[in-house]
Design an enzyme around this catalytic site. Structure first.
Site, PDB file in Angstrom:
ATOM      1  N   ASN A 162      25.534  25.542  21.174  1.00 14.82           N
ATOM      2  CA  ASN A 162      26.924  25.830  21.524  1.00 14.82           C
ATOM      3  C   ASN A 162      27.435  25.246  22.827  1.00 14.82           C
ATOM      4  O   ASN A 162      28.480  25.679  23.317  1.00 14.82           O
ATOM      5  CB  ASN A 162      27.140  27.346  21.539  1.00 14.82           C
ATOM      6  CG  ASN A 162      27.268  27.887  20.133  1.00 14.82           C
ATOM      7  OD1 ASN A 162      28.105  27.439  19.367  1.00 14.82           O
ATOM      8  ND2 ASN A 162      26.412  28.821  19.779  1.00 14.82           N
ATOM      9  N   ASP A 175      21.854  27.093  15.804  1.00 18.89           N
ATOM     10  CA  ASP A 175      23.127  26.807  16.464  1.00 18.89           C
ATOM     11  C   ASP A 175      22.886  26.035  17.762  1.00 18.89           C
ATOM     12  O   ASP A 175      21.763  25.963  18.275  1.00 18.89           O
ATOM     13  CB  ASP A 175      23.828  28.150  16.740  1.00 18.89           C
ATOM     14  CG  ASP A 175      25.331  28.037  16.864  1.00 18.89           C
ATOM     15  OD1 ASP A 175      25.843  26.906  16.967  1.00 18.89           O
ATOM     16  OD2 ASP A 175      26.005  29.085  16.878  1.00 18.89           O
ATOM     17  N   ASP A 202      23.903  36.901  12.179  1.00 20.10           N
ATOM     18  CA  ASP A 202      24.278  35.858  13.144  1.00 20.10           C
ATOM     19  C   ASP A 202      23.932  36.307  14.559  1.00 20.10           C
ATOM     20  O   ASP A 202      23.075  37.178  14.775  1.00 20.10           O
ATOM     21  CB  ASP A 202      25.769  35.499  12.953  1.00 20.10           C
ATOM     22  CG  ASP A 202      26.094  34.058  13.348  1.00 20.10           C
ATOM     23  OD1 ASP A 202      26.281  33.797  14.549  1.00 20.10           O
ATOM     24  OD2 ASP A 202      26.148  33.188  12.454  1.00 20.10           O
ATOM     25  N   ASP A 249      33.617  25.838  12.609  1.00 13.00           N
ATOM     26  CA  ASP A 249      33.928  27.248  12.876  1.00 13.00           C
ATOM     27  C   ASP A 249      35.280  27.613  12.299  1.00 13.00           C
ATOM     28  O   ASP A 249      35.629  28.784  12.230  1.00 13.00           O
ATOM     29  CB  ASP A 249      33.949  27.507  14.385  1.00 13.00           C
ATOM     30  CG  ASP A 249      32.568  27.853  14.907  1.00 13.00           C
ATOM     31  OD1 ASP A 249      31.618  27.896  14.107  1.00 13.00           O
ATOM     32  OD2 ASP A 249      32.441  28.063  16.131  1.00 13.00           O
TER      33      ASP A 249
END
Ligand code: DGJ
Length: 740
Positions: free
Chosen positions: A472, A470, A358, A540
């Protein structure tokens, strides 16, 4: 052909035995919507479902005329589907029927994502050309009907011919319904609390769900359903609409004073304006509208089947998805190559198939305050580069996956220092940071070119078989530096077109990589993303109890094969809650399964339990990822102590049922979990997992049962007082049904 045209009535009837949609060209040439719902016989006129004649609003301003493409300024005061401002500044337009075509198949909407046919005999498409003579605006209104799916797919293309126009509202779908006896159902929440089911009875007035963030968002999903008060999961009428789009959207229901309902879905109009010079055109994203009399479950199945088979594409569409271990909650930013390899080895020994690295592997990213944009391995952590690490992982027999966040840039990055103007911001107003990062202007072709090159190079540099993409933060101070002032209303749509373009280039260049989309969890879990990435990080929040609600809600529109779900450590990092490992797995099983913890820290009994979990998931992976999901007992029903759902194999030979307890209570009520979707005539062997001798939940339920009995009477959850006391909170049980 699924589309009938009756010239005498000027009526279109879209029919496939599962639903009907009836449209009529009124006397003035406007397009009426007479019926959407239950299948109706063909060969008949349905003009009695609309006004006797309609030749404009003369003498009847404000009447609830059912339209399929309502415009503003003519006497329909409900929310419009199309608003275009002409060169004279007027917003009144009147688009009238000119002609239509009916063709087999379904056109692509590229560069927008869209559902597709594999062969032209799967669907028919009706395209109706409407024209506003005064402004020269031409409109193609498209309706596609698959032969075997209870959905209609809508999109619209607007073309300026003689004069310039500015589109202010360009909905993908507007649907008029003759009554308002509906309960509106939608998915709302926020970070770590996505997709909670919210319901309300419709009342006069408007209820709108929207995003102005630049992404579809965790706050509301681009999905809206209506159900009758009596509709439940298994039976009753329901209508659902969903938008194949990942940017700002609006989904709205309006009840007018006459008690009719209009629903509309499309690009959010307050943050949108699109200039059309003569010769230019604009196509809306497509909207899907489904109808069923099989309850919310039936509605979900319509969306699941369509999205799984005819929206998702590529090598991974139908393939079993790997069981992965993601490094995030195990290490956050704190790792070395050796530590990662130790984690990968420990994962492999548990049965994991894919190791995912990640955030934190690039630039000099030791926290979330730097390096986004610098897609080069950090040699302090990975001395042999990404390739060196990936090879060590793949030599263990695992796939190697990588996290990226391509749309973002950290102010502390070489990319930002080289191209400060690539970050979104309004001149003179600064740029608001969020998570200490800025957003790249994906509407600019040079930004997309750069990212395709930089991210492409890193993916080509190592044996990467999975990417987690991703995103964010949301957009603030929206402004396109390369757009003139009168095109700033195009910024958000151009942004998302740039995201799609980057996805298209990377998925084309790397067709064997499995892409998973993510936006701080489910902040962009939408059909637009599914067209490129067949699965998404659902939330999450990895807490099993929270996940019951999140996965339940998400499953209203999206199939289990799209929902990534991981087992993490306890106390849970988002809630602090401690749940049994067994329950964490039993919840995550009903999606694309994985782990998100440091496997090197586990004791032997935990490792043994995880090995069993992985073996179980492997055995039932096809059912759990691609089976038909039935929601049985909701986490959103007040006072309900048990949640339950089940997945049934396509041939109904196997099913897995998950039953979950939230808070225990003394002297529990008797309770049955009635099953669905299995074969009533088949004898099933019911077993419990994991096996336990003399378990009070399993005891009355195991053994041979006929499908009809399991559906009529269900599993029994009658716990004796002393048994209930022993079970405590958060327990779960899985039942496996196998046809004898
Ligand atoms: C948000 C994601 O949802 C998490 O899973 C993780 O990838 C972090 N970002 C990394 O920054």
């Amino acid at each position: 052909m699924t589309i009938e045209w009756r010239p005498d009535d000027r009526q279109f009837h879209l029919h496939n035995g599962m639903l009907s949609m009836v449209l009529r060209v009124y006397e003035d040439g406007t397009l009426g919507g007479l019926h959407f719902g239950a299948p109706l016989p063909t060969g008949r006129s349905y003009r009695h479902l609309g006004p006797d004649t309609f030749d404009g609003f003369d003498g009847r301003v404000g009447d609830p005329i059912p339209f399929a493409l309502p415009t503003s300024g003519l006497g329909d005061y409900r929310v419009p589907a199309l608003v275009a401002i002409g060169a004279d500044g007027s917003g009144t337009i009147s688009v009238r029927y000119v002609s239509h075509t009916i063709a087999a198949g379904k056109p692509s909407l590229a560069p927008l994502p869209s559902t597709y046919c594999e062969t032209d005999d799967e669907a028919d498409t009706l395209t109706i050309l409407l024209v506003d003579d005064l402004s020269g605006l031409e409109v193609d209104v498209r309706f596609t009907l698959f032969t075997d799916r209870p959905v209609v797919i809508r999109s619209t293309t607007m073309r300026a011919t003689s004069r310039e126009l500015t589109l202010r509202t360009a909905m993908s779908l507007s649907l008029d319904l003759p009554d308002a006896d509906w309960v509106m159902v939608h998915l709302s929440g926020t970070w770590a609390r996505e997709a909670h089911v919210v319901e309300r009875s419709l009342q006069p007035g408007r209820v709108a769900l929207s995003s102005q963030r630049g992404a579809s968002g965790a706050q509301h999903n681009p999905f809206l359903a209506l159900r009758r008060a009596s509709t439940d999961e298994a039976a009753g009428e329901a209508i659902g609409c969903s938008l194949v789009y990942s940017g700002n959207f609006l989904a709205e229901a309006e009840v007018d004073p006459f008690g009719t309902t209009r629903i509309r879905i499309g690009i959010e109009p307050d943050t949108f304006a699109w200039r059309l010079a003569p010769g230019e055109s604009f196509t809306t994203p497509e909207a899907i509208v489904a109808w069923t009399d099989q309850g919310l479950g039936g509605l979900s199945h319509a969306f699941h089947d369509l999205y799984r088979a005819r929206l998702t594409r590529g090598a991974w569409r139908d393939r079993p998805r790997p069981i992965l271990l993601n490094s995030w909650e195990g290490t956050y930013f704190d790792f070395t190559a050796d530590r990662l390899v130790d984690m990968a080895r420990a994962s492999r020994d548990l049965g994991v198939e894919l190791f995912v690295l990640d955030d934190g592997w690039f630039g000099h990213r030791d926290a979330d305050d730097s390096s986004l944009g610098d897609w080069v391995a950090d040699r302090r952590k990975l001395p042999d580069g990404l390739d060196g690490l990936a090879r060590r992982v793949t030599e263990l027999g695992l796939g190697f996956g990588l996290w990226i966040e391509p749309e973002m840039v950290s102010p502390d990055s070489d990319l930002f220092r080289a191209h400060p103007d690539w970050a979104v911001g309004t001149p003179g107003r600064g740029r608001t940071e969020s998570r200490q990062q800025l957003v790249l202007d994906m509407g600019r072709p040079e930004v997309v070119d750069h990212l395709a090159e930089a991210v492409g190079a890193i993916l080509a540099s190592a044996p990467v078989s999975y990417v987690k993409w991703d995103m964010n933060r949301n957009i603030t101070e929206p402004y396109g530096l390369d757009l003139p002032p009168d095109r700033q209303g195009e910024f958000f749509h151009r942004y998302i077109l740039g995201v799609y373009e980057l996805y298209r280039r990377l998925t084309t260049r790397f067709p064997d990589i499995l892409f998973e989309s993510c936006a701080s969890g489910g902040g962009r879990f939408d059909p637009g993303m599914l067209a490129f990435a067949p699965q998404a990080w659902t939330s999450d929040d990895t807490d099993a109890i929270e996940r019951l609600a999140i996965q339940w809600g998400t499953s209203l529109a999206y199939p289990p094969s799209a929902m990534a779900a991981h087992v993490s450590a306890v106390p849970n990092h988002q809630t602090g809650r401690v749940t049994p490992l067994e329950t964490r797995a039993a919840v995550a099983f009903f999606g694309v399964f994985g782990y998100e913890l440091d496997p090197t820290t586990l004791d032997e009994s935990t490792r043994a339990e995880i090995r069993d979990q992985i073996a179980f998931y492997r055995r039932h992976r096809t059912v759990l990822q691609y089976g038909r999901l039935h929601r049985l007992a909701s986490p959103f029903t007040d006072g309900r102590r048990h949640v339950a759902w089940m997945s049934v194999a396509a041939d109904r030979s196997t099913a897995v049922v998950g039953v979950y307890a939230i808070l225990n209570r003394p002297s529990p009520e008797t309770h049955r979990i009635r099953l669905r979707g299995i074969d009533p005539h088949v004898e099933y062997r019911v077993s419990g997992w994991p096996e336990r001798s003399d378990d009070p939940v399993f005891r009355p339920n195991l053994g041979g049962r006929v499908g009809a009995d399991l559906m009529a009477n269900g599993l029994t959850l009658d716990l004796a007082r002393h048994d209930a006391a022993r079970l405590g909170d958060y327990w779960s049980r899985l039942f496996v049904l196998e046809a004898v």
